[in-house]
Design a protein around this motif. Structure first.
Motif, PDB file in Angstrom:
ATOM      1  N   UNK A  75      -9.768  -6.472  -0.428  1.00 37.82           N
ATOM      2  CA  UNK A  75      -9.672  -7.654  -1.282  1.00 37.82           C
ATOM      3  C   UNK A  75      -8.214  -7.779  -1.708  1.00 37.82           C
ATOM      4  N   UNK A  76      -7.617  -8.939  -1.479  1.00 34.72           N
ATOM      5  CA  UNK A  76      -6.233  -9.164  -1.871  1.00 34.72           C
ATOM      6  C   UNK A  76      -6.189 -10.252  -2.933  1.00 34.72           C
ATOM      7  N   UNK A  77      -5.565  -9.914  -4.049  1.00 34.66           N
ATOM      8  CA  UNK A  77      -5.344 -10.857  -5.143  1.00 34.66           C
ATOM      9  C   UNK A  77      -3.845 -11.103  -5.280  1.00 34.66           C
ATOM     10  N   UNK A  87      -8.402   2.329  -3.832  1.00 28.99           N
ATOM     11  CA  UNK A  87      -9.140   2.633  -2.605  1.00 28.99           C
ATOM     12  C   UNK A  87     -10.442   3.324  -2.988  1.00 28.99           C
ATOM     13  N   UNK A  88     -11.545   2.821  -2.457  1.00 24.70           N
ATOM     14  CA  UNK A  88     -12.871   3.380  -2.706  1.00 24.70           C
ATOM     15  C   UNK A  88     -13.498   3.756  -1.365  1.00 24.70           C
ATOM     16  N   UNK A  89     -14.000   4.967  -1.284  1.00 27.84           N
ATOM     17  CA  UNK A  89     -14.588   5.442  -0.032  1.00 27.84           C
ATOM     18  C   UNK A  89     -16.112   5.372  -0.116  1.00 27.84           C
ATOM     19  N   UNK A  90     -16.740   4.689   0.849  1.00 28.57           N
ATOM     20  CA  UNK A  90     -18.204   4.630   0.942  1.00 28.57           C
ATOM     21  C   UNK A  90     -18.718   5.852   1.690  1.00 28.57           C
ATOM     22  N   UNK A  91     -18.099   6.121   2.829  1.00 23.71           N
ATOM     23  CA  UNK A  91     -18.400   7.312   3.634  1.00 23.71           C
ATOM     24  C   UNK A  91     -17.173   7.609   4.482  1.00 23.71           C
ATOM     25  N   UNK A  97     -10.872  -1.552  -0.352  1.00 27.99           N
ATOM     26  CA  UNK A  97      -9.619  -1.524  -1.089  1.00 27.99           C
ATOM     27  C   UNK A  97      -9.446  -2.814  -1.874  1.00 27.99           C
ATOM     28  N   UNK A  98      -8.764  -2.703  -3.001  1.00 27.46           N
ATOM     29  CA  UNK A  98      -8.407  -3.857  -3.812  1.00 27.46           C
ATOM     30  C   UNK A  98      -6.915  -3.742  -4.079  1.00 27.46           C
ATOM     31  N   UNK A  99      -6.187  -4.807  -3.770  1.00 30.80           N
ATOM     32  CA  UNK A  99      -4.737  -4.757  -3.918  1.00 30.80           C
ATOM     33  C   UNK A  99      -4.193  -6.105  -4.370  1.00 30.80           C
ATOM     34  N   UNK A 100      -2.952  -6.068  -4.846  1.00 33.38           N
ATOM     35  CA  UNK A 100      -2.253  -7.299  -5.197  1.00 33.38           C
ATOM     36  C   UNK A 100      -1.097  -7.511  -4.232  1.00 33.38           C
ATOM     37  N   UNK A 101      -0.727  -8.767  -4.073  1.00 31.42           N
ATOM     38  CA  UNK A 101       0.379  -9.163  -3.222  1.00 31.42           C
ATOM     39  C   UNK A 101       1.213 -10.166  -4.005  1.00 31.42           C
ATOM     40  N   UNK A 102       2.523  -9.914  -4.105  1.00 32.48           N
ATOM     41  CA  UNK A 102       3.393 -10.794  -4.870  1.00 32.48           C
ATOM     42  C   UNK A 102       3.780 -12.002  -4.033  1.00 32.48           C
ATOM     43  N   UNK A 116       2.401  -3.545   6.473  1.00 24.62           N
ATOM     44  CA  UNK A 116       2.203  -2.171   5.995  1.00 24.62           C
ATOM     45  C   UNK A 116       0.723  -1.922   5.706  1.00 24.62           C
ATOM     46  N   UNK A 117       0.076  -2.881   5.072  1.00 20.20           N
ATOM     47  CA  UNK A 117      -1.349  -2.749   4.745  1.00 20.20           C
ATOM     48  C   UNK A 117      -2.170  -2.621   6.014  1.00 20.20           C
ATOM     49  N   UNK A 118      -1.895  -3.462   6.992  1.00 20.23           N
ATOM     50  CA  UNK A 118      -2.669  -3.481   8.224  1.00 20.23           C
ATOM     51  C   UNK A 118      -2.455  -2.199   9.037  1.00 20.23           C
ATOM     52  N   UNK A 119      -1.258  -1.652   9.005  1.00 27.07           N
ATOM     53  CA  UNK A 119      -0.941  -0.468   9.809  1.00 27.07           C
ATOM     54  C   UNK A 119      -1.467   0.822   9.194  1.00 27.07           C
ATOM     55  N   UNK A 120      -1.745   0.832   7.894  1.00 30.96           N
ATOM     56  CA  UNK A 120      -2.251   2.041   7.238  1.00 30.96           C
ATOM     57  C   UNK A 120      -3.713   2.264   7.588  1.00 30.96           C
ATOM     58  N   UNK A 121      -4.126   3.504   7.459  1.00 33.36           N
ATOM     59  CA  UNK A 121      -5.540   3.829   7.612  1.00 33.36           C
ATOM     60  C   UNK A 121      -5.956   4.740   6.471  1.00 33.36           C
TER      61      UNK A 121
END
Length: 136
Positions: A75-77, A87-91, A97-102, A116-121
């Motif tokens: 979720x991007x706000x 970051x919340x792990x289900x399994x 994930x919930x994040x902000x973008x300026x 950066x967000x897309x490349x992370x795991x």
């Protein structure tokens, strides 16, 4: 995206993500839902929390994916004075994930931050590149 439910599907609403990225070679998928609220938090009995309906919506998208995929829901706000990167792990195969973008940043900075967000795991215990997006 189809509901994984039995019954009269003609009465179910359509599920459409804002962005879905599927890895070309691996069983990995990122689902992004962008929100635009003045306040990213709801308040209930004096306690601030993320908007529950946004969390439920993203979680529903995530739960209707193939079971053999690593799923990352984000979720991007827009940044409004509060930086969020939760970051919340289900399994072991699923994170939310919930994040902000300026949005006041330059387009180049916004692009770099999203890449950066897309490349992370955040799946599993390794922090390895997730996928390699290309500039459109």
């Amino acid at each position: 995206m189809k509901w994984n439910l039995e019954g009269n599907s003609s009465l179910l609403p359509t599920m459409r993500t804002d962005v879905s990225l599927t890895h070309k070679k691996e069983a990995k998928k990122i689902i992004i839902d962008a929100k635009f609220y003045k306040n990213m938090f709801q308040e209930n009995f004096g306690k601030s929390s993320f908007h529950s309906h946004n969390m439920y919506q993203l979680f529903t998208y995530m739960m209707h994916q193939a079971e053999d995929q690593d799923i990352r829901g984000i979720l991007i706000y827009p940044y409004n004075g509060t930086t969020i990167n939760e970051i919340y792990r289900w399994n072991k195969r699923t994170t939310m994930e919930v994040m902000t973008l300026n949005l006041d940043d330059t387009w180049a900075d916004i692009y770099e931050n999203l890449m950066k967000v897309v490349k992370e795991s955040h799946i599993g215990s390794k922090n390895v590149p997730y996928l390699e997006p290309t500039r459109i």
